[in-house]
Scaffold this motif. Structure first.
Motif, PDB file in Angstrom:
ATOM      1  N   THR A   1      52.962   5.349  49.635  1.00 20.90           N
ATOM      2  CA  THR A   1      54.214   4.591  49.614  1.00 20.90           C
ATOM      3  C   THR A   1      55.177   5.278  48.652  1.00 20.90           C
ATOM      4  OG1 THR A   1      53.042   2.513  50.046  1.00 20.90           O
ATOM      5  CG2 THR A   1      55.280   2.351  49.197  1.00 20.90           C
ATOM      6  N   GLY A   2      56.360   5.651  49.160  1.00 19.40           N
ATOM      7  CA  GLY A   2      57.334   6.337  48.315  1.00 19.40           C
ATOM      8  C   GLY A   2      56.805   7.636  47.752  1.00 19.40           C
ATOM      9  N   GLY A   3      55.981   8.325  48.539  1.00 21.27           N
ATOM     10  CA  GLY A   3      55.435   9.607  48.102  1.00 21.27           C
ATOM     11  C   GLY A   3      54.309   9.501  47.102  1.00 21.27           C
ATOM     12  N   ILE A   4      53.832   8.273  46.813  1.00 24.72           N
ATOM     13  CA  ILE A   4      52.773   8.056  45.808  1.00 24.72           C
ATOM     14  C   ILE A   4      51.561   7.411  46.485  1.00 24.72           C
ATOM     15  CG2 ILE A   4      52.165   6.917  43.651  1.00 24.72           C
ATOM     16  CD1 ILE A   4      55.120   6.972  42.901  1.00 24.72           C
ATOM     17  N   LYS A   5      50.386   7.889  46.116  1.00 24.78           N
ATOM     18  CA  LYS A   5      49.158   7.324  46.682  1.00 24.78           C
ATOM     19  C   LYS A   5      48.934   5.909  46.165  1.00 24.78           C
ATOM     20  CE  LYS A   5      46.327  10.503  45.247  1.00 24.78           C
ATOM     21  NZ  LYS A   5      45.034  11.229  45.060  1.00 24.78           N
ATOM     22  N   ASN A   6      48.465   5.040  47.040  1.00 24.96           N
ATOM     23  CA  ASN A   6      48.079   3.692  46.635  1.00 24.96           C
ATOM     24  C   ASN A   6      46.670   3.731  46.066  1.00 24.96           C
ATOM     25  OD1 ASN A   6      50.499   2.651  47.574  1.00 24.96           O
ATOM     26  ND2 ASN A   6      49.684   2.207  49.608  1.00 24.96           N
ATOM     27  N   LYS A   7      46.533   3.321  44.826  1.00 29.81           N
ATOM     28  CA  LYS A   7      45.253   3.435  44.132  1.00 29.81           C
ATOM     29  C   LYS A   7      44.228   2.395  44.574  1.00 29.81           C
ATOM     30  CE  LYS A   7      47.178   5.539  39.960  1.00 29.81           C
ATOM     31  NZ  LYS A   7      47.294   5.451  38.477  1.00 29.81           N
ATOM     32  N   ASP A   8      44.679   1.370  45.299  1.00 31.95           N
ATOM     33  CA  ASP A   8      43.743   0.310  45.668  1.00 31.95           C
ATOM     34  C   ASP A   8      43.005   0.621  46.969  1.00 31.95           C
ATOM     35  OD1 ASP A   8      45.981   0.150  47.192  1.00 31.95           O
ATOM     36  OD2 ASP A   8      46.139  -2.028  47.176  1.00 31.95           O
TER      37      ASP A   8
ATOM     38  N   TYR B   1      62.120   7.247  54.560  1.00 30.12           N
ATOM     39  CA  TYR B   1      63.262   6.360  54.312  1.00 30.12           C
ATOM     40  C   TYR B   1      64.261   7.021  53.363  1.00 30.12           C
ATOM     41  CZ  TYR B   1      60.096   2.683  56.008  1.00 30.12           C
ATOM     42  OH  TYR B   1      59.226   1.925  56.747  1.00 30.12           O
ATOM     43  N   VAL B   2      65.503   6.554  53.471  1.00 27.94           N
ATOM     44  CA  VAL B   2      66.549   6.867  52.491  1.00 27.94           C
ATOM     45  C   VAL B   2      67.340   5.586  52.273  1.00 27.94           C
ATOM     46  CG1 VAL B   2      68.661   8.135  52.027  1.00 27.94           C
ATOM     47  CG2 VAL B   2      66.719   9.313  53.065  1.00 27.94           C
ATOM     48  N   ASN B   3      67.342   5.129  51.006  1.00 25.75           N
ATOM     49  CA  ASN B   3      68.035   3.878  50.665  1.00 25.75           C
ATOM     50  C   ASN B   3      67.593   2.718  51.556  1.00 25.75           C
ATOM     51  OD1 ASN B   3      69.575   5.228  48.686  1.00 25.75           O
ATOM     52  ND2 ASN B   3      71.099   5.848  50.226  1.00 25.75           N
ATOM     53  N   GLY B   4      66.337   2.686  51.824  1.00 22.06           N
ATOM     54  CA  GLY B   4      65.784   1.586  52.614  1.00 22.06           C
ATOM     55  C   GLY B   4      65.929   1.734  54.100  1.00 22.06           C
ATOM     56  N   GLU B   5      66.560   2.803  54.577  1.00 20.56           N
ATOM     57  CA  GLU B   5      66.739   3.004  56.006  1.00 20.56           C
ATOM     58  C   GLU B   5      65.859   4.155  56.490  1.00 20.56           C
ATOM     59  OE1 GLU B   5      70.778   3.571  57.054  1.00 20.56           O
ATOM     60  OE2 GLU B   5      71.453   1.614  56.288  1.00 20.56           O
ATOM     61  N   GLN B   6      65.223   3.932  57.628  1.00 22.80           N
ATOM     62  CA  GLN B   6      64.342   4.953  58.167  1.00 22.80           C
ATOM     63  C   GLN B   6      65.125   6.164  58.634  1.00 22.80           C
ATOM     64  OE1 GLN B   6      61.644   3.602  61.206  1.00 22.80           O
ATOM     65  NE2 GLN B   6      61.014   5.675  61.778  1.00 22.80           N
ATOM     66  N   GLN B   7      64.573   7.342  58.356  1.00 19.62           N
ATOM     67  CA  GLN B   7      65.182   8.603  58.764  1.00 19.62           C
ATOM     68  C   GLN B   7      64.305   9.256  59.841  1.00 19.62           C
ATOM     69  OE1 GLN B   7      68.267   9.662  57.336  1.00 19.62           O
ATOM     70  NE2 GLN B   7      68.093   7.537  56.649  1.00 19.62           N
ATOM     71  N   GLY B   8      64.904   9.578  60.977  1.00 19.05           N
ATOM     72  CA  GLY B   8      64.139  10.231  62.028  1.00 19.05           C
ATOM     73  C   GLY B   8      63.148   9.280  62.677  1.00 19.05           C
ATOM     74  N   ASN B   9      62.251   9.858  63.476  1.00 19.57           N
ATOM     75  CA  ASN B   9      61.243   9.074  64.187  1.00 19.57           C
ATOM     76  C   ASN B   9      59.909   9.091  63.452  1.00 19.57           C
ATOM     77  OD1 ASN B   9      63.056   8.579  66.360  1.00 19.57           O
ATOM     78  ND2 ASN B   9      62.563  10.605  67.227  1.00 19.57           N
ATOM     79  N   ASP B  10      59.097   8.084  63.756  1.00 18.62           N
ATOM     80  CA  ASP B  10      57.748   8.063  63.201  1.00 18.62           C
ATOM     81  C   ASP B  10      56.944   9.235  63.766  1.00 18.62           C
ATOM     82  OD1 ASP B  10      58.339   5.774  61.831  1.00 18.62           O
ATOM     83  OD2 ASP B  10      57.363   4.412  63.241  1.00 18.62           O
ATOM     84  N   ALA B  11      56.055   9.747  62.936  1.00 17.08           N
ATOM     85  CA  ALA B  11      55.100  10.760  63.395  1.00 17.08           C
ATOM     86  C   ALA B  11      53.748  10.078  63.547  1.00 17.08           C
ATOM     87  CB  ALA B  11      55.007  11.910  62.396  1.00 17.08           C
ATOM     88  N   TYR B  12      53.141  10.201  64.727  1.00 22.36           N
ATOM     89  CA  TYR B  12      51.846   9.567  64.995  1.00 22.36           C
ATOM     90  C   TYR B  12      50.771  10.636  65.110  1.00 22.36           C
ATOM     91  CZ  TYR B  12      54.691   5.496  66.241  1.00 22.36           C
ATOM     92  OH  TYR B  12      55.586   4.458  66.218  1.00 22.36           O
TER      93      TYR B  12
END
Length: 300
Positions: free
Chosen positions: A67-74, A107-118
């Motif tokens: 999330t936000g370029g940071i790993k979730n530790k949980d 995201y940029v400023n809360g808005e998605q940029q481009g398409n999702d990569a699956y």
């Protein structure tokens, strides 16, 4: 009923993208225990606003990995994850639980940029179980408990992300699970091995098992479970038989006994010949005429 239809439709869409390769989605087939890198559509100059999510329950129970370029530790796999400079997600020492659908979003400023990569990650995994040849049941076993004379069953499982049943997914896509030897020969052609496909309670698993009785010469023997698509190998898992120290000592004792027996077999004719020679010499001494018998010195 509508939910089931939706899942089937989604499964067909996934299968269609897999077969035609027109959707831009990545389908990766890998074996457990290796490292893998999942690509993301990088539309930004950095990855500080990148998120990665994962689900292996076909669209439900999404887990946030990045999330936000940071790993979730949980997350349980925290130590095995890393984010590369191109926003790719690296997973070290992949396990069967890592299969599923991975989604990269930026995201940029809360808005998605481009398409999702699956990225659809399908994992091939082999697990052994062994039992004595006189027992009909088998229990989980590590390699160190395997020894000659025991029956061993190797279960090869393909963990896949699909809304279709295993049979439909495999046959429609031209896939096949095989057990082969080191030379790549299908073990179904050898009567020593019993190969069978079985259904799983989970629709996300295809299973093929190999059962055989181990021989002394099977130590360090390699068998491979491989997944092919239209005769092209997609991935494979190797399983090497490793006998325990106890099994090695038993084999050594057997070898020593065999050596002793072989020596005895080769030595027996020599011993018999010596006995015959000694017996003949003894017979000649007993048959000497009286005049050839020397008189004792005291009588002379």
């Amino acid at each position: 009923m509508s939910d089931q239809c939706d899942l089937c439709l989604l499964g067909l869409i996934i299968l269609s993208s897999l077969l035609t390769g027109t959707s831009g989605d990545d389908h990766l087939f890998i074996s457990s225990g290796v490292d893998v890198s999942l690509s993301c559509n990088k539309d930004l100059s950095d990855c500080k606003s990148t998120s990665w999510t994962h689900s292996n329950s076909f669209g439900h129970s999404w887990v946030k990995l990045i999330t936000g370029g940071i790993k979730n530790k949980d997350t349980e796999r925290h130590e095995r994850l890393s984010l590369e400079s191109d926003c790719s997600l690296n997973i070290k020492n992949v396990t069967e639980e890592d299969y599923g659908l991975y989604t990269c979003r930026q995201y940029v400023n809360g808005e998605q940029q481009g398409n999702d990569a699956y990225v659809f990650l399908h994992v091939l995994h082999v697990s052994p179980s062994s039992s004595s040849s006189s027992s009909s049941s088998s229990s989980s076993s590590s390699q160190t408990e395997i020894s000659p004379g025991r029956s061993v069953t190797l279960s090869c499982q393909l963990y896949l992300y699909s809304g279709l049943s295993c049979d439909d997914w495999v046959h429609s896509g031209g896939f096949e699970l095989l057990w082969v030897n080191q030379a790549g020969v299908d073990l179904k052609t050898d009567s020593r091995y019993q190969i069978s496909s079985s259904s799983s309670s989970s629709p996300h698993r295809c299973i093929i098992t190999l059962t055989t009785t181990l021989l002394d010469e099977d130590d360090n023997r390699e068998w491979r479970c491989q997944l092919t698509q239209r005769n092209q190998v997609q991935t494979s898992v190797r399983y090497t038989v490793k006998y325990s120290a106890q099994a090695d000592s038993t084999t050594a004792v057997k070898s020593m006994i065999v050596s002793i027996v072989e020596m005895a077999v080769f030595a027996a004719p020599t011993v018999i010949l010596l006995q015959i020679i000694c017996a003949r010499r003894a017979g000649r001494k007993d048959s000497k005429p009286p005049e050839e018998i020397e008189m004792p010195t005291i009588l002379q």
